[in-house]
Design a protein around this motif. Sequence first.
Motif, PDB file in Angstrom:
ATOM      1  N   PRO A 190      47.784 -34.358 -16.620  1.00  9.30           N
ATOM      2  CA  PRO A 190      46.600 -33.572 -17.026  1.00  9.30           C
ATOM      3  C   PRO A 190      46.954 -32.447 -17.994  1.00  9.30           C
ATOM      4  O   PRO A 190      48.076 -31.926 -17.971  1.00  9.30           O
ATOM      5  N   ALA A 191      45.963 -32.070 -18.809  1.00  7.29           N
ATOM      6  CA  ALA A 191      46.201 -31.082 -19.879  1.00  7.29           C
ATOM      7  C   ALA A 191      46.668 -29.739 -19.336  1.00  7.29           C
ATOM      8  O   ALA A 191      47.528 -29.083 -19.937  1.00  7.29           O
ATOM      9  N   ASN A 192      46.128 -29.317 -18.172  1.00  6.17           N
ATOM     10  CA  ASN A 192      46.518 -28.003 -17.655  1.00  6.17           C
ATOM     11  C   ASN A 192      47.988 -27.961 -17.239  1.00  6.17           C
ATOM     12  O   ASN A 192      48.677 -26.956 -17.439  1.00  6.17           O
ATOM     13  N   LEU A 193      48.504 -29.072 -16.687  1.00  7.33           N
ATOM     14  CA  LEU A 193      49.923 -29.125 -16.304  1.00  7.33           C
ATOM     15  C   LEU A 193      50.807 -29.201 -17.550  1.00  7.33           C
ATOM     16  O   LEU A 193      51.892 -28.619 -17.600  1.00  7.33           O
ATOM     17  N   LEU A 194      50.319 -29.935 -18.552  1.00  9.25           N
ATOM     18  CA  LEU A 194      51.052 -30.033 -19.814  1.00  9.25           C
ATOM     19  C   LEU A 194      51.148 -28.656 -20.471  1.00  9.25           C
ATOM     20  O   LEU A 194      52.199 -28.256 -20.975  1.00  9.25           O
ATOM     21  N   ARG A 195      50.030 -27.916 -20.435  1.00 10.98           N
ATOM     22  CA  ARG A 195      49.995 -26.572 -21.006  1.00 10.98           C
ATOM     23  C   ARG A 195      50.964 -25.641 -20.271  1.00 10.98           C
ATOM     24  O   ARG A 195      51.722 -24.906 -20.894  1.00 10.98           O
ATOM     25  N   ASP A 196      50.945 -25.701 -18.944  1.00  8.00           N
ATOM     26  CA  ASP A 196      51.820 -24.831 -18.153  1.00  8.00           C
ATOM     27  C   ASP A 196      53.289 -25.086 -18.469  1.00  8.00           C
ATOM     28  O   ASP A 196      54.073 -24.145 -18.626  1.00  8.00           O
ATOM     29  N   ARG A 197      53.651 -26.357 -18.578  1.00  6.50           N
ATOM     30  CA  ARG A 197      55.061 -26.680 -18.857  1.00  6.50           C
ATOM     31  C   ARG A 197      55.441 -26.262 -20.281  1.00  6.50           C
ATOM     32  O   ARG A 197      56.555 -25.768 -20.504  1.00  6.50           O
ATOM     33  N   ALA A 198      54.512 -26.446 -21.237  1.00 11.13           N
ATOM     34  CA  ALA A 198      54.787 -26.027 -22.617  1.00 11.13           C
ATOM     35  C   ALA A 198      55.016 -24.519 -22.681  1.00 11.13           C
ATOM     36  O   ALA A 198      55.885 -24.037 -23.419  1.00 11.13           O
ATOM     37  N   CYS A 199      54.228 -23.760 -21.890  1.00  7.41           N
ATOM     38  CA  CYS A 199      54.406 -22.304 -21.847  1.00  7.41           C
ATOM     39  C   CYS A 199      55.764 -21.938 -21.256  1.00  7.41           C
ATOM     40  O   CYS A 199      56.439 -21.017 -21.723  1.00  7.41           O
ATOM     41  N   GLU A 200      56.185 -22.668 -20.216  1.00  9.87           N
ATOM     42  CA  GLU A 200      57.507 -22.430 -19.627  1.00  9.87           C
ATOM     43  C   GLU A 200      58.621 -22.706 -20.639  1.00  9.87           C
ATOM     44  O   GLU A 200      59.677 -22.074 -20.603  1.00  9.87           O
ATOM     45  N   LEU A 201      58.345 -23.641 -21.549  1.00  6.86           N
ATOM     46  CA  LEU A 201      59.336 -23.991 -22.576  1.00  6.86           C
ATOM     47  C   LEU A 201      59.265 -23.073 -23.800  1.00  6.86           C
ATOM     48  O   LEU A 201      59.983 -23.278 -24.770  1.00  6.86           O
ATOM     49  N   GLY A 202      58.351 -22.081 -23.761  1.00  8.43           N
ATOM     50  CA  GLY A 202      58.332 -21.090 -24.845  1.00  8.43           C
ATOM     51  C   GLY A 202      57.071 -21.026 -25.685  1.00  8.43           C
ATOM     52  O   GLY A 202      56.994 -20.239 -26.624  1.00  8.43           O
ATOM     53  N   MET A 203      56.050 -21.855 -25.381  1.00 11.38           N
ATOM     54  CA  MET A 203      54.811 -21.805 -26.165  1.00 11.38           C
ATOM     55  C   MET A 203      54.042 -20.522 -25.844  1.00 11.38           C
ATOM     56  O   MET A 203      53.886 -20.159 -24.678  1.00 11.38           O
TER      57      MET A 203
END
Length: 562
Positions: free
Chosen positions: A524-537
């Motif tokens: 899901p998009a919200n989990l994808l967003r959370d992981r991208a933020c953890e990676l520096g987004m």
Amino acid sequence: MIDINSTALIDLLKNERGHGNPELAAHLQEVIEECENSGKGALQVIENFGLFTRQEMLELMAESLGSYIWNPKQNDVSRELIDLLDVNTARANGVIPVDDVGGEIHMAMRSPLDFQVVESLRFIIGRPILAVVCDPDMFESELDRYYPEKEDSIQDIIAEIGASHIEEEDIPDEDKANEMPIIKFVDVVIHQAIKDKASDIHFEPFEKSFRIRYRVDGALYEMPPPPRSLATPVISRIKIISGLNISERRRPQDGRIQLRYNGRPVDLRVSCLPTSHGESVVLRVLDRTVVNLQLDSLGIGTDVLAKLRELIQLPNGILLVTGPTGSGKTTTLYSALSEINKVEDKILTAEDPVEYDIAGLIQCPINDAVGMTFQKALRAFLRQDPDRILVGEIRDFETAQIAIEASLTGHFVFSTLHTNDAASTVTRLMDIGVEPFLIASSLCGVLAQRLIRRVCPNCKTFYTPNESDLERLNLEPGQVGDRKFCYGRGCELCSNTGYKGRKALTELMVINDELREMIANETPANLLRDRACELGMRMLREDGLLAIFNGETTVDEVVRYT
């Protein structure tokens, strides 16, 4: 299109300084490309590149003309000399008579190396002319001082129209539209919009009123309202000069107006929409001297810009720029293409419509009426041996499928999509039917963006944020510390709005192997967003907070757009 003076200056530098200097010749070729891409003059571009100082170039031009540099601060001009030319001739040619030496008129010029202007003036005045060099910034202010442009106010023209018989019902619309007061009214409205750096002009007829609005820095401002009776002749006039069918009022129409303002070309894109009270018309102003097609000028954070530059140099993949209409997606893509526009790469674009002509790019306008769709253009592109492709917008499954096919066969594809943030772009592609594994294998990055207004630097005022400001931004006092926020009080420079210019808020999701796996697994998009933020987004709201902390914009702007 590069102007005559710029071409002559570059040739002069090649001849005088370029012998035995291949590096300078290469730089001057880059100057030509930048002039064509940006619409700026060579003097400004060469100075920006740091090749020569402005003074060095002015001295070289004066020497080549056997002339001198005129300094208006040291030399006042007599009324007799100014009266040699009328306002229209002086402004159209960009000249000021500054001296009379033995019958020879010394003429300060906006384009001193343009010999056609010199010959034209010699014929008009009937005297020998010596072209004199002047600093461009000083020249424009002196031209306004000695030959002020008489601008008819909208109220004056409305009064003139009232005194005529344009309101009479028995006069055909085309005849009304060709009446001089109507012609002048439309010209004044358009020129004022260009002068104010408006991006759009709205002509909106209602039952009992006629409203004209300009969009400047993303916000709409209303002009003094003209009488309702002017709606039909004014809109008819716009349709005439944009080549549209004046008698067709039941269907939408699109056209184009090309004109010159202060010596520079300006394009207007025209859209007519039938409404219950007449036709609503919007003119999109395409002034290349206002839009700076350079990535560094967009206001993107340096860390995001560095990652974006890495992405656009990749040999294959898809980069999507997302955001609502008017969020600067096209400008970002043009700026990216301008940066990688090298002679060794073939770049093709499919656009609806082509907004700015960029030298070196093969640009194809989309025209659904004749069957030239994004899909057909893309299929044809793949037979044209391209290296990079721009698709104006991915609207449907077939366009997305061909774009992915192009990226998987060794091409880099740029395109746009209408989504709210970077992560939901993946969901949107799945919604239109693209298989998750294809998205994972082709997508290399998504840049979500918004345009916010910058605080006017002239009236910027700092203050300590209050509890309401922090609550609107979901911030704790400890997160702000002793930082000051700012707003614009309003001044003449910003037309009392408190804002001047815009910058981009961005959210760049770089697709790495971990995110590819998550996409392939339909995360899901919200989990994808959370992981991208953890990676520096950095999300749009966080980028907005940085802009507030840096004193670039206001709380209102960030809350409004994020």
